[in-house]
Design a protein around this motif. Structure first.
Motif, PDB file in Angstrom:
ATOM      1  N   SER B  42       3.804   5.715 -12.324  1.00 15.47           N
ATOM      2  CA  SER B  42       2.844   6.377 -13.213  1.00 15.47           C
ATOM      3  C   SER B  42       1.811   7.083 -12.347  1.00 15.47           C
ATOM      4  O   SER B  42       1.508   6.650 -11.242  1.00 15.47           O
ATOM      5  N   ARG B  47       0.266   7.606 -18.783  1.00 21.18           N
ATOM      6  CA  ARG B  47       1.027   6.418 -19.192  1.00 21.18           C
ATOM      7  C   ARG B  47       2.498   6.708 -19.475  1.00 21.18           C
ATOM      8  O   ARG B  47       3.142   5.988 -20.229  1.00 21.18           O
ATOM      9  N   GLU B 121       0.041  -0.374 -14.805  1.00 20.13           N
ATOM     10  CA  GLU B 121       0.326   0.730 -13.878  1.00 20.13           C
ATOM     11  C   GLU B 121       1.673   0.459 -13.204  1.00 20.13           C
ATOM     12  O   GLU B 121       1.942  -0.651 -12.754  1.00 20.13           O
TER      13      GLU B 121
END
Lengths: 195, 154
Positions: B42, B47, B121
């Motif tokens: 990412s 996202r 993440e």
């Protein structure tokens, strides 16, 4: 016999001519594409007004996209990074502009965060839908918003061309999605030498 | 008596071992072969990720990839990308058919698996688990490496 030698010579000459012309063909012509693009003002990732005139004196790679695009946009930005590495010291003469077509979601703050990943300091631009629409039209780019029905909301069908703009602000070349970093760097070098 | 029961239980376990091995190795002997699977990292403040892989159907009969899910993303979709008059169009697909004896590739700039709204993440160098649901081959669990965006530039 003499006639045969003459025919041979003509044949060799024609082959050489064909070879030269095919070599020439590999070099991009980089004509001034004056029907595409013009100066415009949008908002950069620091929230400040940015005009294309602000980068006069630099060669510009300009690409339209949006941060929620998972595939083509980040890969294109990474490809520019690879092209910068191939350019070496000439990279200082090149600036990248990422124009978001998603003014609704891509705020200057979001663009700043997103573009901070790329080490070559690209300029990120956003604006109101009207402001973006004017730039999109001027560069003859096509963007169609498409509702997805999922939590991501919407996506865009979009042009994938990257515009190569010379130091005087004129569009000189369009890169396609399949152009590799080497090609991008080579064409930029041709443009830098022609300036 | 108790000892005798333990012995019997041990014998049953021993007899069941080949069956257990067959079940756990089923993935490797599956009619579906998957390679070059990876997920993109990412990017800051973002996202979404993309999933890429080659899926080969070694059987004569067609199979269909019905869905993909993972604990790390809220939604997973299949997107077909194609260029039409210089415009990149993205079309969501309900499922992906892999014809008998043929392969389907999810590639950068082409058809891809779109992973939407990550729950954390996703960093390059990590691995994430993807659950692929096929009509015939059933569930195939993949542990795919997370690759940087730079690694997708070919």
């Amino acid at each position: 016999m003499t006639k045969k030698i003459r025919i041979c010579f003509i044949g060799i000459f024609l082959l050489m001519a064909a070879g030269i012309s095919s070599c020439k063909h590999e070099q991009p012509k980089l004509e001034i594409l004056d029907t595409i693009g013009s100066d415009f003002t949008l908002t950069d990732q620091n929230g400040k007004a940015f005009n294309l005139k602000d980068v006069r004196g630099k060669v510009v790679l300009m690409f339209f996209g949006y941060t929620n695009c998972p595939d083509v946009c980040p890969i294109t930005l990474a490809k520019f990074g690879a092209a910068y590495q191939k350019l070496g010291s000439s990279a200082d003469e090149v600036k990248t502009i990422f124009v978001s077509v998603d003014g609704q979601r891509d705020t200057p703050e979001k663009l700043k965060k997103y573009l901070s990943y790329f080490k070559y300091n690209p300029i990120g631009l956003t604006g109101t839908p009207d402001e973006i629409s004017k730039v999109v039209k001027s560069f003859k780019v096509l963007f169609v918003k498409r509702l997805t029905g999922n939590s991501n909301g919407y996506l865009f069908d979009h042009s994938t061309a990257t515009f190569l703009i010379d130091k005087e602000g004129r569009v000189r070349h369009l890169f396609g999605q399949t152009d590799r970093p080497e090609t991008i760097a080579n064409v930029i070098n041709v443009l830098l030498k022609s300036n | 008596m108790l000892m005798h029961n333990y012995k019997r239980f041990g014998m049953i376990l021993l007899l069941l071992t080949p069956l257990f091995i067959t079940i756990t190795c089923k993935k490797k002997n599956s009619a579906i072969k998957i390679d070059h699977d990876r997920v993109t990292q990412s990017l800051p403040g973002n996202r979404v990720s993309a999933g890429y892989m080659n899926i080969t159907n070694t059987m004569e009969k067609d199979d269909t990839l019905l869905s993909v899910d993972t604990d790390d993303f809220e939604t997973v979709e299949f997107h077909n990308m194609f260029e039409e008059n210089g415009v990149m169009k993205m079309e969501p697909m309900d499922s992906v058919v892999i014809k008998g004896g043929q392969s389907v590739s999810f590639t950068p700039g082409g058809m891809h698996i779109m992973l939407i709204n990550n729950k954390r993440e996703i960093k390059a160098g990590e691995k994430i688990q993807l659950n692929l649901h096929f009509e015939n081959a059933g569930l195939i669990k993949l542990t795919s490496p997370v690759k940087s965006i730079e690694e997708q530039v070919e």
